[in-house]
Structures are given as structure tokens and as C-alpha cells.
Scaffold this motif. Structure first.
Motif, PDB file in Angstrom:
ATOM      1  N   TYR A 103       0.675  -1.212   0.060  1.00 53.57           N
ATOM      2  CA  TYR A 103       0.001  -0.148  -0.072  1.00 53.57           C
ATOM      3  C   TYR A 103       0.711   1.248  -0.035  1.00 53.57           C
ATOM      4  O   TYR A 103       0.335   2.300  -0.367  1.00 53.57           O
ATOM      5  N   ALA A 126      -4.566  -6.060   5.733  1.00 51.83           N
ATOM      6  CA  ALA A 126      -3.406  -6.899   6.056  1.00 51.83           C
ATOM      7  C   ALA A 126      -3.369  -7.867   7.093  1.00 51.83           C
ATOM      8  O   ALA A 126      -2.985  -8.727   7.292  1.00 51.83           O
ATOM      9  N   ARG A 158       1.210 -10.401   0.370  1.00 53.19           N
ATOM     10  CA  ARG A 158       1.555  -8.869  -0.052  1.00 53.19           C
ATOM     11  C   ARG A 158       0.950  -8.820  -1.406  1.00 53.19           C
ATOM     12  O   ARG A 158       0.239  -7.697  -1.480  1.00 53.19           O
ATOM     13  N   MET A 161      -2.858  -7.938  -0.953  1.00 50.39           N
ATOM     14  CA  MET A 161      -3.316  -6.690  -0.534  1.00 50.39           C
ATOM     15  C   MET A 161      -3.903  -6.062  -1.832  1.00 50.39           C
ATOM     16  O   MET A 161      -4.714  -5.110  -1.553  1.00 50.39           O
TER      17      MET A 161
END
Ligand SMILES: Nc1ncnc2c1ncn2[C@@H]1O[C@H](COP(=O)(O)OP(=O)(O)O)[C@@H](O)[C@H]1O
Ligand SMILES: [Mg+2]
Length: 246
Positions: A103, A126, A158, A161
Motif C-alpha cells: 500500500y 493486512a 503482500r 493486498m
């Protein structure tokens, strides 16, 4: 089933080396498609062409009926193509920071990019992903120096996300123990079945492919040499030859 991603007649050269020699492939919405083949057959190069890290000299990439051949990698991530690398990229910081890095981006509006509304939403995402990859106990641990099994999970969380619709997984179980492989296979299945991700999976372990993939494409020397169910392709003489020749 509808096609979500299509590779059309893609050629990729590095100087005199032909990495991809006219590859065609269709990933259907909601399927797990495995891509197998000997080392150097072009699997990673193909994923790189799909996510935009490599520019093929010829051919097209179509995603959700749109020609994305000219889009840069970040724009492809934005519209839902997620890429997991064979060697996870881990930096100094906590596990949660390593996941949240998705992010922190140079884009003006990271939340739009990640299809989220706010920093709070990103943080919640997350936390959910930490639970999903079962890293709650490592949440605040320094990520550098953690074993490969954990690194691979961080890398997976990751990319999630960004809430991708298509996941490109490059050997997600390489370097893992049998138990860790089983965990990774479970995450992949859940992502597919519960979260409806369409998955293109490069995988060396044929028994794992057998377990979780509906369809397999076999590559050798930059082209597809076989396609079918896992049961079918392992009996294909060309496939046996390509593997024995490795
Ligand atoms: N960045 C690069 N520069 C030069 N050659 C490359 C590069 N990436 C891949 N290749 C070559 O392309 C071919 C296919 O490699 P790769 O896609 O990594 O295969 P695989 O993932 O199936 O092992 C190999 O001959 C490899 O050496
Ligand atoms: Mg590779």
C-alpha cells in the motif's frame, strides 16, 4: 467457462536466445491452470510478459477482453493481475510492514490502486491476510532472516493486498518442506475456491499439480508441447521425452 486472460502468439527474444517461441494460452475464469516444463523452457518469462515486466517482441496479452500488451506493470496490477515471485522480496522491517508495503506506493492514490477506501481498510486487510497465511505469531517479528516457508507466505499475502482477480504464482512451493508445501497448496486452493481467484501456477512438483490443478500446459523450449488434465499430460510421450531430456 469464460476466458479471463489470454496469451496470443507471444514471442520473446534475448539477443540470440529465444525464450518464447509463439506461445498461446487461455486462463479460464475460476480455474487453476498449471504451467510445467523443464528449466529454461520459458515459464518465468511467460509470467513476466503477462505482468508486464518483459515486453514481448510479438504477440498480445488480453485481460478481461482488453488488450493490455502496452500497459506498464503497475497498471496491470491495478486492474487485477497479481504476481508472486519465486524468490520472495523481503526487506528490513516487521512481517506486517512487509505485507503492508503493497500500500506504500508512488501512485497518487494507493487506495484506488488497491481498490480500497482508506488506510484503516488497508490495515484491516493486512490483518486478515496475516490470519489467512497463518502468520499471526510472526506479526511483529523482523522479517529479514525468517525461513523460506515464512517468506513465501509474506510474499503471497503482500500480493493479495492488491486484491487481484488473477494470480500468477512462480513456483510457490520451491524450497519448502513437505508440510510447508501442503500448507501452500491449501492456501492456493482456498484462494481459488473461496475467494474465486483465477490462478496460473508454475510448479515443479507434479504430484502437487496433480492434486490441485484442473488443467496443465507443458512447455518446452519456449512453446507449449501438451495440454490436458494432469492425468493426461503425464502419459504424453512428448512430455516424458522433455522431462527425461532435462
Ligand atoms: N532477463 C533475461 N536475460 C536473458 N535471458 C533470459 C532472461 N530471462 C530468461 N532468459 C532466458 O530465457 C529462457 C527461458 O527462461 P525462463 O523463462 O527463466 O525459464 P523457466 O522459468 O521455465 O525455467 C532461458 O534460456 C533463459 O536463459
Ligand atoms: Mg522459472
Amino acid at each position: 467457462m469464460k476466458t479471463i486472460l489470454e496469451v496470443k502468439d507471444v514471442y520473446l527474444y534475448f539477443g540470440g536466445v529465444t525464450a518464447l517461441n509463439g506461445v498461446n494460452l487461455k486462463l479460464k475464469e475460476g480455474e487453476i491452470l498449471a504451467l510445467v516444463g523443464p528449466n529454461g523452457s520459458g515459464k518465468t518469462s511467460l509470467l513476466n510478459c503477462i505482468c508486464g515486466f518483459y515486453k514481448p517482441q510479438k504477440g498480445r496479452i488480453i485481460y478481461k477482453d482488453r488488450d493490455i500488451t502496452k500497459l506498464p506493470p503497475h497498471a496491470r496490477a491495478e486492474i487485477g493481475i497479481g504476481r508472486v515471485f519465486q524468490t520472495p522480496y523481503i526487506f528490513h522491517g516487521s512481517v506486517i510492514d512487509n505485507i503492508m508495503v503493497g500500500y506504500v506506493t508512488k501512485q497518487k492514490n494507493p487506495f484506488k490502486l488497491m481498490r480500497m477506501k482508506s488506510a484503516v481498510e488497508a490495515r484491516e486487510m493486512a490483518e486478515r491476510l496475516i490470519e489467512f497465511v497463518e502468520l499471526e505469531m510472526y506479526r511483529k517479528s523482523e522479517a529479514l532472516g525468517l525461513p523460506m516457508g515464512i517468506r513465501k507466505r509474506i510474499e503471497l499475502a503482500r500480493v493479495l493486498m492488491w486484491n487481484p482477480d488473477v494470480l500468477l504464482l512462480d513456483e510457490p512451493t520451491s524450497g519448502l518442506s513437505i508440510d510447508e508445501k501442503r500448507d501452500m497448496a491449501r492456501y492456493i486452493l482456498e484462494l481459488n475456491e473461496v475467494h474465486e481467484k483465477s490462478i496460473l501456477l508454475v510448479e515443479h512438483d507434479l504430484s502437487l499439480v496433480h492434486d490441485i490443478a484442473e488443467r496443465v500446459i507443458v512447455m518446452d523450449a519456449g512453446v507449449e508441447i501438451a495440454e490436458g488434465s494432469p492425468q493426461e499430460v503425464v502419459k504424453n510421450p512428448e512430455v516424458i521425452k522433455a522431462y527425461l531430456g532435462e
